[in-house]
Scaffold this motif. Structure first.
Motif, mmCIF file in Angstrom:
data_model
loop_
_atom_site.group_PDB
_atom_site.id
_atom_site.type_symbol
_atom_site.label_atom_id
_atom_site.label_comp_id
_atom_site.label_asym_id
_atom_site.label_seq_id
_atom_site.Cartn_x
_atom_site.Cartn_y
_atom_site.Cartn_z
ATOM 1 N N MET A 1 0.868 -1.189 0.000
ATOM 2 C CA MET A 1 0.000 0.000 0.000
ATOM 3 C C MET A 1 0.897 1.228 0.000
ATOM 4 S SD MET A 1 -3.039 0.799 2.698
ATOM 5 C CE MET A 1 -4.324 1.952 2.307
ATOM 6 N N SER A 2 0.846 2.000 -1.063
ATOM 7 C CA SER A 2 1.725 3.166 -1.202
ATOM 8 C C SER A 2 0.977 4.435 -0.815
ATOM 9 C CB SER A 2 2.217 3.263 -2.644
ATOM 10 O OG SER A 2 2.923 4.447 -2.849
ATOM 11 N N HIS A 3 1.612 5.291 -0.010
ATOM 12 C CA HIS A 3 0.996 6.541 0.422
ATOM 13 C C HIS A 3 1.888 7.710 0.057
ATOM 14 C CE1 HIS A 3 -1.944 4.239 2.587
ATOM 15 N NE2 HIS A 3 -1.050 3.713 3.372
ATOM 16 N N ASN A 4 1.349 8.641 -0.685
ATOM 17 C CA ASN A 4 2.020 9.901 -0.900
ATOM 18 C C ASN A 4 1.283 10.957 -0.080
ATOM 19 O OD1 ASN A 4 3.941 8.942 -2.836
ATOM 20 N ND2 ASN A 4 2.253 8.771 -4.299
ATOM 21 N N GLY A 5 1.832 12.137 0.000
ATOM 22 C CA GLY A 5 1.177 13.193 0.750
ATOM 23 C C GLY A 5 2.013 13.611 1.934
ATOM 24 N N SER A 6 1.386 14.297 2.877
ATOM 25 C CA SER A 6 2.083 14.865 4.031
ATOM 26 C C SER A 6 1.734 14.077 5.288
ATOM 27 C CB SER A 6 1.672 16.337 4.200
ATOM 28 O OG SER A 6 2.237 16.869 5.372
ATOM 29 N N ILE B 1 -6.180 19.699 2.836
ATOM 30 C CA ILE B 1 -6.730 19.697 4.194
ATOM 31 C C ILE B 1 -6.365 18.347 4.805
ATOM 32 C CG2 ILE B 1 -8.817 19.856 5.604
ATOM 33 C CD1 ILE B 1 -10.098 21.472 3.312
ATOM 34 N N ILE B 2 -5.385 18.372 5.720
ATOM 35 C CA ILE B 2 -4.836 17.144 6.301
ATOM 36 C C ILE B 2 -5.632 16.756 7.544
ATOM 37 C CG2 ILE B 2 -2.773 16.049 7.263
ATOM 38 C CD1 ILE B 2 -2.290 16.905 4.427
ATOM 39 N N PRO B 3 -6.157 15.538 7.614
ATOM 40 C CA PRO B 3 -6.873 15.130 8.827
ATOM 41 C C PRO B 3 -5.930 14.954 10.012
ATOM 42 C CG PRO B 3 -7.328 13.635 6.981
ATOM 43 C CD PRO B 3 -6.180 14.489 6.578
ATOM 44 N N GLY B 4 -6.357 15.414 11.181
ATOM 45 C CA GLY B 4 -5.645 15.159 12.421
ATOM 46 C C GLY B 4 -6.135 13.863 13.038
ATOM 47 N N VAL B 5 -5.210 13.023 13.482
ATOM 48 C CA VAL B 5 -5.541 11.711 14.046
ATOM 49 C C VAL B 5 -5.062 11.652 15.490
ATOM 50 C CG1 VAL B 5 -5.132 9.225 13.892
ATOM 51 C CG2 VAL B 5 -5.431 10.575 11.796
ATOM 52 N N PRO C 1 -5.075 13.895 1.853
ATOM 53 C CA PRO C 1 -3.711 14.137 1.363
ATOM 54 C C PRO C 1 -2.630 13.964 2.426
ATOM 55 C CG PRO C 1 -4.800 16.226 1.782
ATOM 56 C CD PRO C 1 -5.814 15.154 2.095
ATOM 57 N N GLY C 2 -2.830 13.022 3.347
ATOM 58 C CA GLY C 2 -1.865 12.775 4.402
ATOM 59 C C GLY C 2 -2.559 12.638 5.740
ATOM 60 N N LEU C 3 -1.778 12.592 6.821
ATOM 61 C CA LEU C 3 -2.299 12.498 8.186
ATOM 62 C C LEU C 3 -1.368 13.284 9.112
ATOM 63 C CD1 LEU C 3 -3.006 8.634 8.374
ATOM 64 C CD2 LEU C 3 -4.724 10.428 8.060
ATOM 65 N N HIS C 4 -1.955 13.897 10.132
ATOM 66 C CA HIS C 4 -1.196 14.623 11.162
ATOM 67 C C HIS C 4 -1.504 13.946 12.489
ATOM 68 C CE1 HIS C 4 0.816 18.102 12.970
ATOM 69 N NE2 HIS C 4 -0.178 18.211 13.829
#
Length: 287
Positions: free
Chosen positions: A1-6, A194-198, A257-260
């Motif tokens: 599973m490849s993930h790009n983004g921030s 808009i990066i979701p916060g986890v 576009p990623g996860l924080h």
């Protein structure tokens, strides 16, 4: 599973020698995962301003990962903000998280020279041009002090139009809230990521307190399941990992576009999530 983004981590400034020692251990465990950056929080009314600057200075000098200080405008003056921006530029900082910030208790309705985060973003752009990549906050479940969902979305759009490059959301446990907010923002002309916060789930009492303060909803089914664990912290953490892992996968599969990650200065919950999401492969692929 490849993930790009921030993919990024949030830390808070330690307030004691014991906390600083724990934070050093956390850094040693998490920074080798090669997040895109780490952010450092800022207390209500700037109550941790010096601690934040000290923490940012330490991280910047270690040089392992780019650092993004939180910067708040409540209670600040143009002069104090200018000094802080100069200090961060001198450290080579290229990213900031620009926030209105919380009113400290007793301040009442005296926010200083800046009232809104959009004012802060505009000020930073006037003072420093494009030196900083600016992140702002987003609230998929609506800011707890907003008059309405529409007013909250309008405030977010103003921050982006003032010059924000991206946004990080408050944490949430309802993926649909994120997708609906993202789509509403796009319909209003917002094109920045808009990066979701986890938020990892490790302590129900603490999570309930945080969530009540910041307006993040713990769904009833989740709250009742977490209550069932009582003093069984290992069981709670295993269940919490399943919940946040499923949420993270759904967000990424849905185009986030990623996860924080809100680490709370603890390494293990975030590292476990990172590895379960195969984000190690992303770091290897970049090397």
């Amino acid at each position: 599973m490849s993930h790009n983004g921030s993919f990024s981590f949030e830390f808070f400034p330690p307030r004691s020698e014991e906390a600083a020692a724990r934070f050093a251990q956390t850094r040693r465990a998490l920074l080798p995962l090669q997040p895109d950056y780490v952010s450092v929080t800022f207390g209500a009314g700037g109550s941790t301003r010096d601690l934040t600057l000290d923490t940012v200075t330490t991280l910047a000098r270690e040089g392992d990962v780019p650092v993004a200080p939180h910067i708040s405008c409540i209670g600040a003056t143009a002069t104090s903000l200018r000094e802080l921006l100069d200090a961060y530029r001198s450290l080579g900082i290229r990213r900031l998280v620009a926030l209105r910030g919380d009113l400290p208790s007793g301040m009442g309705d005296a926010p200083g020279e800046f009232r809104y985060a959009s004012d802060l973003v505009a000020f930073i752009r006037r003072e420093t041009g494009d030196w900083f990549h600016l992140e702002v906050a987003a609230y998929p479940e609506v800011h707890p002090q907003a008059r309405s969902a529409r007013a909250d979305l309008d405030a977010f759009v103003r921050k982006v139009r003032a010059g924000a490059d991206g946004a990080i959301t408050q944490y949430f446990f309802n993926a649909d809230a994120y997708f609906r907010f993202r789509d509403a923002a796009a319909a209003a002309g917002v094109a920045v990521p808009i990066i979701p916060g986890v938020m990892p789930i490790t302590n129900y009492t603490q999570l309930a307190r945080f969530s009540a303060t910041c307006g993040a909803e713990i769904p009833r089914w989740l709250a009742r399941r977490l209550e069932d664990f009582g003093d069984d912290l290992d069981g709670l953490r295993a269940f919490g990992l399943d919940v946040t892992l499923a949420l993270s996968r759904r967000l990424l599969d849905g185009g986030a576009p990623g996860l924080h990650f809100y680490t709370l200065n603890r390494a293990e919950p975030t590292a476990t999530l990172w590895q379960a999401l195969d984000l190690d492969r992303r770091a290897e692929g970049a090397g």
